[in-house]
Each structure stands twice: as structure tokens, then as C-alpha cells.
Scaffold this motif. Structure first.
Motif, mmCIF file in Angstrom:
data_model
loop_
_atom_site.group_PDB
_atom_site.id
_atom_site.type_symbol
_atom_site.label_atom_id
_atom_site.label_comp_id
_atom_site.label_asym_id
_atom_site.label_seq_id
_atom_site.Cartn_x
_atom_site.Cartn_y
_atom_site.Cartn_z
ATOM 1 N N SER A 1 0.826 -1.199 0.000
ATOM 2 C CA SER A 1 0.000 0.000 0.000
ATOM 3 C C SER A 1 0.865 1.255 0.000
ATOM 4 O O SER A 1 1.918 1.281 0.657
ATOM 5 C CB SER A 1 -0.851 0.065 1.269
ATOM 6 O OG SER A 1 -1.652 -1.055 1.365
ATOM 7 N N ASP B 1 -2.062 -8.252 3.418
ATOM 8 C CA ASP B 1 -1.688 -8.507 2.019
ATOM 9 C C ASP B 1 -0.701 -9.666 1.902
ATOM 10 O O ASP B 1 -0.747 -10.424 0.938
ATOM 11 C CB ASP B 1 -1.030 -7.254 1.401
ATOM 12 C CG ASP B 1 -2.047 -6.218 0.952
ATOM 13 O OD1 ASP B 1 -3.225 -6.577 0.736
ATOM 14 O OD2 ASP B 1 -1.668 -5.036 0.809
ATOM 15 N N GLY C 1 -6.960 -1.978 -7.195
ATOM 16 C CA GLY C 1 -7.300 -1.721 -5.787
ATOM 17 C C GLY C 1 -8.653 -1.034 -5.655
ATOM 18 O O GLY C 1 -9.399 -1.263 -4.704
ATOM 19 N N ILE D 1 -1.031 -8.765 -9.663
ATOM 20 C CA ILE D 1 -1.190 -8.579 -11.108
ATOM 21 C C ILE D 1 -0.150 -9.407 -11.879
ATOM 22 O O ILE D 1 -0.494 -10.117 -12.825
ATOM 23 C CB ILE D 1 -1.108 -7.073 -11.508
ATOM 24 C CG1 ILE D 1 -2.049 -6.240 -10.609
ATOM 25 C CG2 ILE D 1 -1.457 -6.889 -12.980
ATOM 26 C CD1 ILE D 1 -3.490 -6.674 -10.585
ATOM 27 N N SER E 1 -10.961 -8.449 0.777
ATOM 28 C CA SER E 1 -9.920 -8.879 -0.171
ATOM 29 C C SER E 1 -9.440 -10.324 0.036
ATOM 30 O O SER E 1 -8.964 -10.924 -0.917
ATOM 31 C CB SER E 1 -8.732 -7.905 -0.167
ATOM 32 O OG SER E 1 -8.109 -7.861 1.083
ATOM 33 N N ARG F 1 -2.643 -3.451 6.676
ATOM 34 C CA ARG F 1 -2.825 -3.905 5.292
ATOM 35 C C ARG F 1 -1.596 -4.666 4.776
ATOM 36 O O ARG F 1 -1.728 -5.626 4.034
ATOM 37 C CB ARG F 1 -3.196 -2.735 4.378
ATOM 38 C CG ARG F 1 -4.627 -2.290 4.646
ATOM 39 C CD ARG F 1 -5.214 -1.513 3.503
ATOM 40 N NE ARG F 1 -4.613 -0.197 3.361
ATOM 41 C CZ ARG F 1 -4.556 0.460 2.202
ATOM 42 N NH1 ARG F 1 -5.028 -0.079 1.122
ATOM 43 N NH2 ARG F 1 -4.027 1.661 2.158
ATOM 44 N N ARG G 1 -12.097 -12.396 -5.018
ATOM 45 C CA ARG G 1 -10.888 -12.311 -5.843
ATOM 46 C C ARG G 1 -11.147 -12.920 -7.222
ATOM 47 O O ARG G 1 -10.747 -12.362 -8.239
ATOM 48 C CB ARG G 1 -9.702 -12.997 -5.160
ATOM 49 C CG ARG G 1 -9.372 -12.443 -3.783
ATOM 50 C CD ARG G 1 -7.939 -12.746 -3.375
ATOM 51 N NE ARG G 1 -6.999 -11.973 -4.159
ATOM 52 C CZ ARG G 1 -6.665 -10.702 -3.898
ATOM 53 N NH1 ARG G 1 -7.149 -10.077 -2.861
ATOM 54 N NH2 ARG G 1 -5.812 -10.060 -4.684
ATOM 55 N N ARG H 1 -11.853 6.272 -1.424
ATOM 56 C CA ARG H 1 -10.488 6.662 -1.020
ATOM 57 C C ARG H 1 -10.374 7.012 0.450
ATOM 58 O O ARG H 1 -9.305 7.416 0.901
ATOM 59 C CB ARG H 1 -10.023 7.868 -1.857
ATOM 60 C CG ARG H 1 -10.140 7.666 -3.362
ATOM 61 C CD ARG H 1 -9.159 6.674 -3.878
ATOM 62 N NE ARG H 1 -9.505 6.239 -5.242
ATOM 63 C CZ ARG H 1 -8.940 5.221 -5.849
ATOM 64 N NH1 ARG H 1 -8.011 4.502 -5.237
ATOM 65 N NH2 ARG H 1 -9.285 4.876 -7.060
ATOM 66 N N TYR I 1 -11.397 -3.578 -5.318
ATOM 67 C CA TYR I 1 -11.538 -4.148 -3.962
ATOM 68 C C TYR I 1 -12.159 -3.106 -3.024
ATOM 69 O O TYR I 1 -12.967 -3.433 -2.162
ATOM 70 C CB TYR I 1 -10.179 -4.640 -3.444
ATOM 71 C CG TYR I 1 -9.732 -5.889 -4.172
ATOM 72 C CD1 TYR I 1 -10.133 -7.153 -3.758
ATOM 73 C CD2 TYR I 1 -8.956 -5.801 -5.325
ATOM 74 C CE1 TYR I 1 -9.757 -8.291 -4.460
ATOM 75 C CE2 TYR I 1 -8.584 -6.929 -6.041
ATOM 76 C CZ TYR I 1 -8.985 -8.167 -5.598
ATOM 77 O OH TYR I 1 -8.640 -9.296 -6.306
ATOM 78 N N ARG I 2 -11.788 -1.858 -3.231
ATOM 79 C CA ARG I 2 -12.359 -0.784 -2.404
ATOM 80 C C ARG I 2 -13.861 -0.665 -2.656
ATOM 81 O O ARG I 2 -14.635 -0.406 -1.735
ATOM 82 C CB ARG I 2 -11.668 0.552 -2.729
ATOM 83 C CG ARG I 2 -10.250 0.637 -2.208
ATOM 84 C CD ARG I 2 -9.528 1.886 -2.692
ATOM 85 N NE ARG I 2 -8.202 1.952 -2.107
ATOM 86 C CZ ARG I 2 -7.923 2.492 -0.931
ATOM 87 N NH1 ARG I 2 -8.884 3.073 -0.232
ATOM 88 N NH2 ARG I 2 -6.713 2.471 -0.437
HETATM 89 O O1 DC Z 1 -3.953 -0.287 -4.020
HETATM 90 P P1 DC Z 1 -4.958 0.073 -2.914
HETATM 91 O O2 DC Z 1 -4.318 0.467 -1.617
HETATM 92 O O3 DC Z 1 -5.972 1.047 -3.377
HETATM 93 O O4 DC Z 1 -5.745 -1.303 -2.645
HETATM 94 C C1 DC Z 1 -6.800 -1.382 -1.725
HETATM 95 C C2 DC Z 1 -6.806 -2.741 -1.064
HETATM 96 O O5 DC Z 1 -7.188 -3.752 -1.995
HETATM 97 C C3 DC Z 1 -5.496 -3.172 -0.451
HETATM 98 O O6 DC Z 1 -5.596 -3.124 0.961
HETATM 99 C C4 DC Z 1 -5.272 -4.594 -0.905
HETATM 100 C C5 DC Z 1 -6.393 -4.912 -1.835
HETATM 101 N N1 DC Z 1 -5.956 -5.331 -3.162
HETATM 102 C C6 DC Z 1 -5.822 -6.672 -3.421
HETATM 103 O O7 DC Z 1 -6.037 -7.473 -2.516
HETATM 104 N N2 DC Z 1 -5.467 -7.093 -4.657
HETATM 105 C C7 DC Z 1 -5.233 -6.218 -5.656
HETATM 106 N N3 DC Z 1 -4.903 -6.651 -6.869
HETATM 107 C C8 DC Z 1 -5.344 -4.828 -5.388
HETATM 108 C C9 DC Z 1 -5.693 -4.411 -4.123
#
Ligand code: DC
Length: 233
Positions: free
Chosen positions: A12, A188, A35, A136, A107, A184, A113, A95, A38-39
């Protein structure tokens, strides 16, 4: 010229989206903020009574999942792309720190997912895409021609996010932002489904002590090198 896929992963507040947007603009590619998706799911559970005493009603979410529509559309007010949840522009709402604090409830859910990864892969089908996130280069586009893995020291990331939120008028404290980033990072890297890991073929960029411009130049050199190779194939 051949178009490629650029995957940018990392913790993050590592400056992933800044870099992804710069690259997309320079190359004329599409930028996708995974992200934000997921948000948007986090905002959905918050607004639909699916978080009770800080816990996610997972069965409730799974029952609603097919009806959650997330897309990116042009916002005529800002002249930029924005995140839409079931037809509503939620770009600003997703945000907030409150949403950041709820993302880690949704998440880790494998069905969430799976749904979002499928959508992300569809967005990237035509190539010419820069996508940032956590999985990714490992899950969404394991064959991406360029994979970047961004890192920065946690205190640097907390300071950047704190500054960003304050500029937006939020009255959060530095300690709250730091705690959210710490939580996070932990979520993560430790979740069972698609945790954040560096792909074996990803190039790491630590941007703790370099400017956004220096980071962009570094990444662009990598991309142009790959494009030159791809063009010769
Ligand atoms: O990039 P970001 O901080 O806006 O992402 C928000 C949340 O989404 C972050 O806490 C982890 C999750 N996320 C995820 O699990 N997989 C992704 N490909 C992108 C974000």
C-alpha cells in the motif's frame, strides 16, 4: 508498434498508481486501478449492512456478489476515469480511511478475488494496459511482458498517505494512517488467497529515496527496453 501488458505490484502507498498513470499516459495505454475494485466491494458491504460488529457477513456477501457491478467510466465532471459501483460514481468515497480499513475484510474472500480477477483479465485482453495491485504479475497477468515490484520503507509510505489524506481535507492522525498501512501490509502478505509476493521475473524498484520523476524514468527505460525486444520478435 506491438502493445504489451505492464503489471505493477507492491505494498500500500508505494506510489504504484502514480507510476502506472505516468506510464499509461506516456504510452497511450489504459490504466486500471485494481485496488479501486476491492475498495468498491468494501464500500458495498459497508453500505449494505454486511459488516456487523466489525465482522463481515461472508454468506451475505456471497449471496449479493453476482449483483455487484464495478466498472471504470469517464467522469465528465473531472474529465477523468472514475470507479462506478452499480451505476454510481464512488471514486471519492472509496479513497477514505474508513474504506481502507474495511478492504481487508473483503480482499481475502476467494470468490471476491475470482470475480475481480476475471474482470481485470477482460480489461487487459487487448493488451496496451498498465494495471497496478498486489497480484497482477503473479495471478492476473502471469505472462505480462513487464512486471514491476514497488517497495518503499513503511514510514515513508505512511508519511505520503498521511499527506495525501490531509490535502483532501481529512482530519486523520499520522498514527491512524500508520496503523492502517501496517495492518494492510500484514493482511496482504499473509492472506491465503493470492497474497502479495514478488513474481520471479519482476524487477524491484525501491522508491524511498527517489522522486516520482526519477522513478518514472527508471520504469520507462525498462519498458522501452522490452518494447524494443518485442518489436524485433
Ligand atoms: O492499491 P490500494 O491500496 O488502493 O488497494 C486497496 C486494497 O485492496 C489493499 O488493501 C489490498 C487490496 N488489493 C488486493 O487485494 N489485490 C489487488 N490486486 C489490489 C488491491
Amino acid at each position: 508498434m506491438n502493445r504489451i501488458t505492464i503489471a505493477i505490484d507492491g505494498f500500500s502507498s508505494c506510489g504504484k498508481s502514480t507510476l502506472a498513470k505516468q506510464l499509461a499516459q506516456h504510452l497511450g495505454y489504459v490504466y486500471i486501478d485494481s485496488g479501486a475494485m476491492y475498495r468498491a466491494v468494501a464500500l458495498f458491504v459497508m453500505e449494505n449492512g454486511l459488516v456487523v460488529d466489525g465482522r463481515l457477513d461472508e454468506d451475505g456477501l456471497l449471496g449479493e456478489l453476482d449483483g455487484i457491478d464495478i466498472r471504470f467510466q469517464h467522469d465528465p465532471m473531472t474529465d477523468k476515469s472514475a470507479t462506478y459501483l452499480n451505476g454510481r460514481n464512488v471514486e471519492q468515497e472509496i479513497r477514505t480511511l474508513e474504506v481502507s480499513n474495511h478492504v481487508t475484510l473483503v480482499s481475502p474472500v476467494p470468490e471476491v478475488r475470482a470475480k475481480l480477477v476475471k474482470l481485470q483479465q477482460a480489461f487487459g485482453r487487448e493488451k496496451g494496459v498498465v494495471m497496478d495491485g498486489r497480484d497482477i504479475g503473479t495471478v492476473v497477468f502471469p505472462d505480462a511482458e513487464v512486471k514491476l515490484y514497488m517497495t518503499a520503507r513503511p514510514e515513508v509510505r505512511a508519511q505520503r498517505r498521511f499527506h495525501e489524506l490531509r490535502l483532501k481535507g481529512s482530519d486523520v492522525s499520522f498514527a491512524e494512517v500508520e496503523a492502517n498501512i501496517h495492518q494492510r501490509d500484514l493482511d496482504d502478505t499473509t492472506r491465503k488467497a493470492d497474497p502479495l509476493t514478488k513474481a520471479a521475473d519482476a524487477i524491484e524498484i525501491d522508491n524511498s529515496d527517489i522522486t516520482a520523476e526519477q522513478q518514472f524514468r527508471k520504469a520507462l527505460d525498462i519498458v522501452l527496453g522490452v518494447l524494443a525486444q518485442v518489436g524485433q520478435e
